[in-house]
Design a protein around this motif. Structure first.
Motif, PDB file in Angstrom:
ATOM      1  N   MET A  28     -30.702   0.661 -52.466  1.00 40.76           N
ATOM      2  CA  MET A  28     -29.518   0.506 -51.622  1.00 40.76           C
ATOM      3  C   MET A  28     -28.241   0.643 -52.442  1.00 40.76           C
ATOM      4  N   LEU A  29     -28.258   0.053 -53.635  1.00 43.32           N
ATOM      5  CA  LEU A  29     -27.087   0.184 -54.513  1.00 43.32           C
ATOM      6  C   LEU A  29     -26.812   1.653 -54.805  1.00 43.32           C
ATOM      7  N   ALA A  30     -27.874   2.363 -55.140  1.00 41.00           N
ATOM      8  CA  ALA A  30     -27.697   3.765 -55.516  1.00 41.00           C
ATOM      9  C   ALA A  30     -27.169   4.573 -54.340  1.00 41.00           C
ATOM     10  N   LEU A  31     -27.726   4.338 -53.145  1.00 38.62           N
ATOM     11  CA  LEU A  31     -27.356   5.174 -52.000  1.00 38.62           C
ATOM     12  C   LEU A  31     -26.031   4.741 -51.394  1.00 38.62           C
ATOM     13  N   LYS A  32     -25.925   3.461 -51.118  1.00 38.76           N
ATOM     14  CA  LYS A  32     -24.790   3.000 -50.331  1.00 38.76           C
ATOM     15  C   LYS A  32     -23.556   2.766 -51.200  1.00 38.76           C
ATOM     16  N   VAL A  33     -23.748   2.244 -52.394  1.00 39.99           N
ATOM     17  CA  VAL A  33     -22.599   1.875 -53.224  1.00 39.99           C
ATOM     18  C   VAL A  33     -22.167   3.027 -54.123  1.00 39.99           C
ATOM     19  N   ALA A  34     -23.143   3.665 -54.770  1.00 41.58           N
ATOM     20  CA  ALA A  34     -22.766   4.753 -55.667  1.00 41.58           C
ATOM     21  C   ALA A  34     -22.707   6.079 -54.931  1.00 41.58           C
ATOM     22  N   CYS A  36     -33.203  -3.320 -53.265  1.00 39.44           N
ATOM     23  CA  CYS A  36     -31.795  -3.562 -53.597  1.00 39.44           C
ATOM     24  C   CYS A  36     -31.268  -2.449 -54.488  1.00 39.44           C
ATOM     25  N   GLY A  37     -32.071  -2.046 -55.474  1.00 41.07           N
ATOM     26  CA  GLY A  37     -31.630  -0.992 -56.383  1.00 41.07           C
ATOM     27  C   GLY A  37     -31.398   0.315 -55.652  1.00 41.07           C
ATOM     28  N   ALA A  89     -38.416  -6.405 -53.356  1.00 41.30           N
ATOM     29  CA  ALA A  89     -37.052  -6.693 -52.905  1.00 41.30           C
ATOM     30  C   ALA A  89     -36.041  -6.148 -53.904  1.00 41.30           C
ATOM     31  N   ALA A  90     -36.318  -6.335 -55.181  1.00 42.78           N
ATOM     32  CA  ALA A  90     -35.374  -5.861 -56.191  1.00 42.78           C
ATOM     33  C   ALA A  90     -35.290  -4.344 -56.182  1.00 42.78           C
ATOM     34  N   PHE A  95     -40.917 -10.165 -54.734  1.00 43.78           N
ATOM     35  CA  PHE A  95     -39.729 -10.189 -55.592  1.00 43.78           C
ATOM     36  C   PHE A  95     -39.452  -8.797 -56.141  1.00 43.78           C
ATOM     37  N   ILE A  96     -40.506  -8.163 -56.667  1.00 41.07           N
ATOM     38  CA  ILE A  96     -40.302  -6.852 -57.284  1.00 41.07           C
ATOM     39  C   ILE A  96     -39.909  -5.823 -56.229  1.00 41.07           C
TER      40      ILE A  96
END
Lengths: 175, 262, 259
Positions: free
Chosen positions: A23-29, A20-21, A16-17, A13-14
């Motif tokens: 990926m958010l930073a690289l791909k989304v932001a 995800c974090g 995976a999270a 769980f940790i």
């Protein structure tokens, strides 16, 4: 080693999270890890920086070559100063280059556009290095000033000099 | 006489409802003391006052010469290691099996290796006759077994004082006899001081060394079972014989008279 | 007379609220302040992260996916009228990262884990397990409340991150793979408008604040309830209602303060 299902799933769980974090930073932001070493800092004095922000892009012809790293007011001259970090691979910029604060579209974000100047050793121009100052700057266009100038010129043609000329002086500076 | 717990001039109330008024009593060391009284007179409250879970309005509770309610939080917790309480509902931890329940206080308060803990737990379980049920979960136990498992947990750290809150409620006669004998043997073999709160008068008087009758905010009587049985006090007689009519009121107190209320 | 009664009632209500907040603060203070006991609490913490966090993953992933897909679908039909479907990525990402991610996750968390925690603690109280712990010289605040509190504070932000990413992929699934928005424009539009510090960190701060709020309300309602079946059902309802309202109210305050 004792295998515990609970510990294993909590670990998953940790992890995976965290993935995800990242990926958010690289791909989304679109966060990129730029290190100080492969960039150099120049600064310029502007009359008005408009709504330029930290980390606003610095572009040549629409291509991002760096970011704004600091904005402050020169304590003696009381003029806004913008520091830009420019990637090391663009180190052939002439000191005669012009930096202007532009707006993306009519209401978009503001950025710094660099117009490369000529380079001629005989005339004493050099390449920009770390800590250099860009002398030729163009300030942000402030919409209110533009409107004020427009109103002023309309009023002048109507030969009614009653209307306020506030801001027209500033508008002169902007140009 | 050597007293483990001494209560002096204790008053306690829940809001406006007065539970105790200037109650004084002693619990002798190494003996079984019984608190008897009608339901709702706050016998459980007395145990929780001794354990420091409730704070009295006035008066003091001395445990082995220490004022329980003057202690700081950490000191109170370390004092509680010397006492133990058996709750009415059993209060086994529902997410642990019997073995882990009994091991819980040992694991909390000591750093003993797991093999030693295992031996200790099995000894305690054997003492209450539940060694075979070590692997069961609390919801798989019958009421009597749950009481005994709780008892094993209460004696896990060899406390000096053990307080039983209504240990016989809802038990069949055989279980009751087993529990009675357990309380007595544990008290003797471990050198414990026991306090039993109950309203099963005839049963408890067979094992108690000393008994108090609590009714209506006061200690009505105190003495050895023989003294109580011989007592002339009508309130004591009413309680011990279980008569429905007598000086101890059965009705919940009210400020408005019956006639006026109608 | 009527107005007097109203004022009296209001005063009583306010007094009860204030004293509840005071008790809740004392509870939290005693559970968190003091010498940490990692050796004993760590296994409990892992167990509680499993109960509170891992078991909430499925509901978080499914709702994140659907919320992202709905946003993609709705946004596309509005944006296509202005020939601006290129802004879909940015719209979906902004909506999820700034608001929906932290808020919806916190609301789901309150319903899924918060109410369960309240009921669990309440039942432990009703069956005198907490009292008997106290008498065993084990502080239930340190041993029962604290690990659950930390588990919630750790789990909710992690769940929010998962929800956010899944939601954005849900939007991409509908926008790009189904309705035909260009993949590159979708992502680059998003990247140009989302700032790591302003938006992602804002999302993280929000979810940490929500986590503390929800878990605190849930634990306090469990710890403070009247130990009867009516009391437990009332407390679980209270947990969900109070934490939802608190999350929505705090969301407004945080947004106002930070933007």
């Amino acid at each position: 080693m004792k295998f515990s299902k609970i510990e294993f799933t909590v670990g998953c769980f940790i992890v995976a999270a965290i993935i995800c974090g990242v990926m958010l930073a690289l791909k989304v932001a679109g966060l990129t890890f730029d290190f100080k070493t492969d960039s150099y800092t120049v600064h310029g004095y502007f009359d008005n920086v408009g709504s330029l922000k930290l980390r606003s892009p610095v572009k040549i012809g629409g291509v991002v070559i760096g970011r704004v790293s600091n904005i402050y007011v020169d304590p003696e001259k009381l003029v806004p100063v913008v520091e830009m970090e420019i990637q090391q691979k663009y180190n052939m910029l002439s000191s005669e280059s012009k930096a202007s604060i532009l707006t993306a579209g009519l209401i978009g974000e503001q950025y710094i556009g660099i117009t490369p100047g000529f380079y001629d050793e005989d005339m004493g121009t050099t390449y920009l290095k770390d800590g250099d100052r860009i002398n030729d700057t163009g300030s942000a266009i402030v919409l209110e000033d533009l409107i004020g100038k427009f109103l002023y010129s309309v009023n002048k043609s109507d030969s009614s000099s009653e209307s306020s000329s506030s801001g027209s002086g500033d508008a002169e500076n902007v140009q | 006489m050597n007293n483990l717990v001494e209560i002096k001039d204790l008053s306690f109330s829940y809001g406006k409802r007065i539970i105790y008024e200037n109650v004084s009593l002693e619990i002798p060391k190494g003996k079984i003391t019984a608190f008897m009284g009608p339901s709702g007179t706050g016998k459980t409250t007395m145990l929780r006052l001794i354990g420091g879970q409730l704070v009295p309005d006035s008066g003091s509770v001395m445990f082995d010469g220490i004022n329980v309610h003057k202690l700081s939080r950490p000191d109170l917790y370390s004092l509680r290691r010397r006492m133990s309480m058996l709750f009415q509902s059993g209060a086994l931890f529902t997410d642990l099996n019997v073995f882990d329940n009994v091991a819980y206080p040992i694991r909390e308060h000591t750093k003993l290796p797991e093999e030693v803990i295992r031996d200790m737990v099995l000894m305690k379980l054997e003492a209450v006759g539940l060694r075979g049920a070590a692997g069961l979960m609390p919801h798989e136990l019958s009421g009597g077994m749950a009481r005994r498992a709780t008892l094993a947990r209460s004696i896990a750290l060899d406390p000096e004082l053990i307080m039983y809150d209504e240990p016989f409620t809802g038990q069949d006669p055989i279980t009751m006899a087993v529990l009675l004998r357990l309380i007595k043997t544990l008290n003797r073999t471990l050198g414990l001081t026991s306090v039993v709160v109950t309203h099963d008068v005839s049963e408890i008087l067979t094992i108690a060394d000393y008994a108090y009758i609590l009714a209506g905010t006061k200690v009505v009587a105190g003495g050895t079972p023989e003294e109580l049985k011989k007592s002339d006090d009508p309130r004591v007689r009413q309680f011990i014989k279980g008569e429905y009519d007598g000086p101890v009121p059965f009705n919940y107190p009210t400020e408005v008279s019956y006639l006026k209320d109608l | 007379m009527f107005i007097l009664n109203l004022i009296l009632k209001l005063g009583g209500w306010g007094q009860r609220r204030l004293s509840a907040i005071g008790r809740a603060t004392i509870m939290l203070f005693y559970s968190l302040v003091g010498r940490p006991q990692f050796r004993k609490n760590f296994p409990q913490l892992i167990r509680q992260i499993y109960v509170v966090g891992v078991q909430s993953i499925s509901i978080i992933v499914v709702s994140g996916l659907f919320i992202g897909m709905v946003l993609g679908l709705q946004g596309f039909h509005v944006l296509v009228d202005f020939m601006a479907e290129g802004a879909l990525g940015q719209m979906v990402a902004l909506a999820i990262i700034r608001e929906l991610g932290p808020v919806v996750t916190a609301l789901l968390f309150a319903g899924r884990a918060g109410s369960a925690l309240t009921a669990e603690i309440g039942l432990k109280k009703a069956t005198e397990q907490l009292l008997s712990m106290e008498m065993m010289a084990v502080d239930p605040l340190r041993r029962v409340i604290a690990p659950r509190f930390w588990a919630g504070v750790i789990s909710l932000p992690l769940l929010t991150v998962i929800f956010t990413l899944v939601g954005i992929f849900g939007g991409k699934l509908v926008g790009v793979d189904w309705l035909g928005v260009d993949d590159g424009i979708f992502w680059s539009g998003m990247q140009s408008s989302i700032d790591f510090w302003d938006d992602l960190m804002m999302c993280a701060v929000k979810s940490v604040v929500f986590a503390i709020t929800v878990i605190w309300i849930a634990l306090f309602n469990g710890y403070d309830l009247v130990p009867t079946s009516v009391g437990i059902s009332k407390a679980t309802t209270n947990t969900v209602v109070q934490s939802s309202l608190a999350v929505l109210g705090l969301d407004f305050v945080l947004t106002a303060v930070m933007f």
